[in-house]
Design an enzyme around this catalytic site. Structure first.
Site, mmCIF file in Angstrom:
data_model
loop_
_atom_site.group_PDB
_atom_site.id
_atom_site.type_symbol
_atom_site.label_atom_id
_atom_site.label_comp_id
_atom_site.label_asym_id
_atom_site.label_seq_id
_atom_site.Cartn_x
_atom_site.Cartn_y
_atom_site.Cartn_z
ATOM 1 N N HIS A 35 1.029 6.290 1.718
ATOM 2 C CA HIS A 35 1.820 7.256 2.485
ATOM 3 C C HIS A 35 2.986 7.845 1.699
ATOM 4 O O HIS A 35 3.628 8.788 2.163
ATOM 5 C CB HIS A 35 2.215 6.667 3.835
ATOM 6 C CG HIS A 35 0.990 6.421 4.668
ATOM 7 N ND1 HIS A 35 0.110 7.444 4.987
ATOM 8 C CD2 HIS A 35 0.438 5.287 5.160
ATOM 9 C CE1 HIS A 35 -0.910 6.949 5.658
ATOM 10 N NE2 HIS A 35 -0.739 5.642 5.766
ATOM 11 N N HIS B 244 -3.355 -4.669 7.758
ATOM 12 C CA HIS B 244 -3.476 -3.493 8.629
ATOM 13 C C HIS B 244 -2.573 -3.631 9.849
ATOM 14 O O HIS B 244 -2.684 -4.613 10.580
ATOM 15 C CB HIS B 244 -4.912 -3.229 9.103
ATOM 16 C CG HIS B 244 -5.154 -1.744 9.267
ATOM 17 N ND1 HIS B 244 -4.669 -1.027 10.342
ATOM 18 C CD2 HIS B 244 -5.750 -0.840 8.458
ATOM 19 C CE1 HIS B 244 -5.000 0.244 10.191
ATOM 20 N NE2 HIS B 244 -5.633 0.390 9.047
ATOM 21 N N HIS C 138 -5.695 3.716 -1.587
ATOM 22 C CA HIS C 138 -7.024 4.001 -1.034
ATOM 23 C C HIS C 138 -7.416 5.408 -1.466
ATOM 24 O O HIS C 138 -6.818 6.388 -1.024
ATOM 25 C CB HIS C 138 -6.943 3.904 0.498
ATOM 26 C CG HIS C 138 -8.258 4.095 1.202
ATOM 27 N ND1 HIS C 138 -8.384 3.939 2.556
ATOM 28 C CD2 HIS C 138 -9.496 4.428 0.744
ATOM 29 C CE1 HIS C 138 -9.651 4.170 2.914
ATOM 30 N NE2 HIS C 138 -10.338 4.473 1.826
ATOM 31 N N THR D 210 -8.162 3.438 8.494
ATOM 32 C CA THR D 210 -9.373 2.612 8.545
ATOM 33 C C THR D 210 -9.416 1.898 9.898
ATOM 34 O O THR D 210 -8.607 1.027 10.171
ATOM 35 C CB THR D 210 -9.367 1.586 7.396
ATOM 36 O OG1 THR D 210 -8.965 2.252 6.210
ATOM 37 C CG2 THR D 210 -10.735 0.985 7.200
ATOM 38 N N ASN E 87 0.862 -1.190 0.000
ATOM 39 C CA ASN E 87 0.000 0.000 0.000
ATOM 40 C C ASN E 87 0.902 1.245 0.000
ATOM 41 O O ASN E 87 1.707 1.433 0.913
ATOM 42 C CB ASN E 87 -0.889 -0.043 1.248
ATOM 43 C CG ASN E 87 -1.806 1.156 1.332
ATOM 44 O OD1 ASN E 87 -1.384 2.287 1.093
ATOM 45 N ND2 ASN E 87 -3.055 0.935 1.682
ATOM 46 N N ARG F 83 -7.125 12.817 1.189
ATOM 47 C CA ARG F 83 -6.021 13.307 2.025
ATOM 48 C C ARG F 83 -4.654 12.851 1.509
ATOM 49 O O ARG F 83 -3.657 13.476 1.789
ATOM 50 C CB ARG F 83 -6.198 12.872 3.473
ATOM 51 C CG ARG F 83 -6.051 11.382 3.687
ATOM 52 C CD ARG F 83 -6.096 11.029 5.147
ATOM 53 N NE ARG F 83 -7.416 11.215 5.717
ATOM 54 C CZ ARG F 83 -7.823 10.580 6.822
ATOM 55 N NH1 ARG F 83 -6.995 9.786 7.467
ATOM 56 N NH2 ARG F 83 -9.039 10.754 7.277
ATOM 57 N N ARG G 159 -9.553 8.015 -0.766
ATOM 58 C CA ARG G 159 -10.479 8.408 0.297
ATOM 59 C C ARG G 159 -11.351 9.561 -0.171
ATOM 60 O O ARG G 159 -10.936 10.371 -1.000
ATOM 61 C CB ARG G 159 -9.702 8.843 1.546
ATOM 62 C CG ARG G 159 -8.936 7.718 2.205
ATOM 63 C CD ARG G 159 -8.311 8.211 3.499
ATOM 64 N NE ARG G 159 -9.327 8.372 4.510
ATOM 65 C CZ ARG G 159 -9.541 7.519 5.514
ATOM 66 N NH1 ARG G 159 -8.783 6.459 5.663
ATOM 67 N NH2 ARG G 159 -10.503 7.734 6.382
ATOM 68 N N GLU H 296 -8.713 0.486 -2.721
ATOM 69 C CA GLU H 296 -9.578 0.469 -1.537
ATOM 70 C C GLU H 296 -10.567 1.613 -1.655
ATOM 71 O O GLU H 296 -10.185 2.731 -2.027
ATOM 72 C CB GLU H 296 -8.750 0.677 -0.270
ATOM 73 C CG GLU H 296 -7.835 -0.480 0.041
ATOM 74 C CD GLU H 296 -6.954 -0.184 1.245
ATOM 75 O OE1 GLU H 296 -7.108 0.891 1.865
ATOM 76 O OE2 GLU H 296 -6.101 -1.010 1.540
ATOM 77 N N GLU I 190 -10.955 -9.470 3.229
ATOM 78 C CA GLU I 190 -9.654 -9.091 3.776
ATOM 79 C C GLU I 190 -9.840 -8.965 5.279
ATOM 80 O O GLU I 190 -10.648 -8.144 5.746
ATOM 81 C CB GLU I 190 -9.144 -7.771 3.171
ATOM 82 C CG GLU I 190 -7.802 -7.378 3.805
ATOM 83 C CD GLU I 190 -7.057 -6.278 3.063
ATOM 84 O OE1 GLU I 190 -7.233 -6.152 1.831
ATOM 85 O OE2 GLU I 190 -6.299 -5.551 3.730
HETATM 86 N N1 PXP Z 1 -5.757 -3.172 4.191
HETATM 87 C C1 PXP Z 1 -6.697 -2.192 4.256
HETATM 88 C C2 PXP Z 1 -8.089 -2.521 3.849
HETATM 89 C C3 PXP Z 1 -6.354 -0.886 4.658
HETATM 90 O O1 PXP Z 1 -7.314 0.067 4.730
HETATM 91 C C4 PXP Z 1 -5.007 -0.609 4.958
HETATM 92 C C5 PXP Z 1 -4.607 0.802 5.311
HETATM 93 O O2 PXP Z 1 -4.909 1.653 4.255
HETATM 94 C C6 PXP Z 1 -4.066 -1.648 4.870
HETATM 95 C C7 PXP Z 1 -4.471 -2.927 4.509
HETATM 96 C C8 PXP Z 1 -2.625 -1.428 5.162
HETATM 97 O O3 PXP Z 1 -2.467 -1.072 6.517
HETATM 98 P P1 PXP Z 1 -1.070 -0.521 7.012
HETATM 99 O O4 PXP Z 1 -0.828 0.770 6.300
HETATM 100 O O5 PXP Z 1 -1.283 -0.350 8.485
HETATM 101 O O6 PXP Z 1 -0.034 -1.559 6.679
#
Ligand code: PXP
Length: 244
Positions: free
Chosen positions: A10, A190, A43, A101, A7, A49, A45, A70, A151
């Protein structure tokens, strides 16, 4: 074989902090893929952001592995997904004031709202996953609305320790078992990082682990020294210890 989805939200957070054009998301995605990532997740959003609409369209053209988008169940974002046609979408709950999330989607309570989205995505050739807490009722609701994937939210597992963490891992394992019995495929993610990720491999039948924040944080330390050396080189300066 378990796959890693990275992901890169960031990376966009860093760019949006200054509204610069760098770091480019397409470059970040390419680096992840060159390093062996099996997929790229972003994602989009509602509050935009980090990831912007233009990122999603640009990434669709360059991602060579699988693109996972996402999204919350809002008409505006669903319309973007149907136009971009990522390989997969992951339906998530979204609250504007949350930092990330926070919990899983309440599929059991929102069956009527989510079932048509699953059908719409399926008809568009997009795979759908539901981001849920490891709760058997939620797993069964996902099967009932025809979602091919779940997931599992590993956030509680990641935020707890000791016996509480072990209990949460058991819940994740039980939810994955039930999902597999119902013919669902299972992703998870996550809050996973280098310290807590290995134990998660005990979840049976895992397809993809989606990991973001900890990888981007680790990249700062893996790359900061080189970034300083590159700037010293650009300035043709000697380092503090006299070397070039
Ligand atoms: N899976 C989903 C559905 C998420 O919303 C996120 C965060 O955007 C992640 C995985 C990844 O989480 P992390 O950034 O904490 O590794």
């Amino acid at each position: 074989m378990i796959r890693l989805g990275v992901n890169i939200d960031h990376v966009a957070t860093l760019r949006q902090a200054r509204r610069t054009v760098y770091p480019r998301l397409t470059d970040a995605a390419a680096l992840c893929e060159q390093a062996g990532a099996h997929g790229i997740t972003v994602h989009l959003r509602e509050d935009r952001r980090h990831i912007q609409d233009a990122d999603v369209y640009a990434l669709r053209k360059t991602i060579a592995t699988r693109m996972n988008l996402e999204l919350a169940n809002t008409p505006e974002i669903i319309a973007v997904a149907l136009e971009v046609k990522p390989d997969e979408v992951c339906m998530v709950p979204e609250r504007r004031e949350e930092l990330t999330t926070e919990g899983g989607l309440d599929v059991a309570a929102q069956r009527d709202a989510l079932a048509p989205v699953v059908a719409q995505m399926r008809d568009a050739g997009i795979s759908v996953s539901m981001f849920i807490n490891p709760d058997l009722r939620q797993v069964e609701a996902c099967a009932a609305i025809g979602a091919p994937y779940i997931e599992l939210h590993t956030g509680t597992y990641a935020d707890t320790a000791d016996a509480e963490q072990a209990r949460e891992l058991e819940r994740l394992i039980a939810a994955a078992r039930r999902a597999r019995e119902l013919g669902l495929r299972v992703n998870a993610g996550h809050g996973l990082n280098l310290d807590n990720v290995k134990a998660v491999l005990a979840i049976p039948g895992l397809d993809t682990l989606n990991i973001g924040h900890s990888i981007i944080c680790h990249a700062v330390f893996a790359g900061l020294g080189q970034a300083v050396r590159d700037m010293l080189d650009a300035l043709q300066l000697k380092t503090e210890n006299g070397k070039r």
